[in-house]
Design a protein around this motif. Structure first.
Motif: not given
Length: 120
Positions: A59-60, A63-65, A86-94, A100-103
């Motif tokens: 996951f990279r 900048a615009d998003v 699957p939830t497990e992918l969604r949670v790890s990605h999130f 990385r600086g998101g809220s």
């Protein structure tokens, strides 16, 4: 309160990570991955561990998003993330996104979103 639901695809594609985990599970556990619930009952825990370890590689951030989401958040909009993954992918990605600086106040959407296929 203002709120917006964002498809996880706007943040990154989980499909390559999912495919690689399926290949790994098939090789490592010698199971038919088309029937995970029957052949590998703890597959969700195994997927979560696999995804947590490898998510930063897959996951990279864009900048615009990131800028758009940050503006929404700073404006008081609650941001939820939904996907058919699957939830497990969604949670790890999130988690990776937030680290990385998101809220850290952004959260996965746990109920189906109108007009979407919902979540698992």
């Amino acid at each position: 309160m203002k709120a917006v639901a964002v498809d996880l695809a706007a943040l990154g594609d989980t499909a390559p990570l999912w495919r690689d985990w399926l290949d790994d599970a098939q090789r490592r556990f010698r199971v038919d991955v088309s029937a995970l619930d029957e052949n590998l009952p703890n597959w969700r825990q195994l997927l979560e561990r696999f995804a947590e370890e490898r998510a930063p590689v897959y996951f990279r951030r864009d900048a615009d998003v990131s800028a758009t989401l940050r503006r929404l958040h700073d404006g008081g909009t609650r941001i939820g993330v939904f996907t058919e993954a699957p939830t497990e992918l969604r949670v790890s990605h999130f988690r990776i996104w937030a680290l990385r600086g998101g809220s850290s106040s952004w959260s996965p959407v746990t109920a189906p979103v109108s007009g979407s296929a919902g979540t698992r």
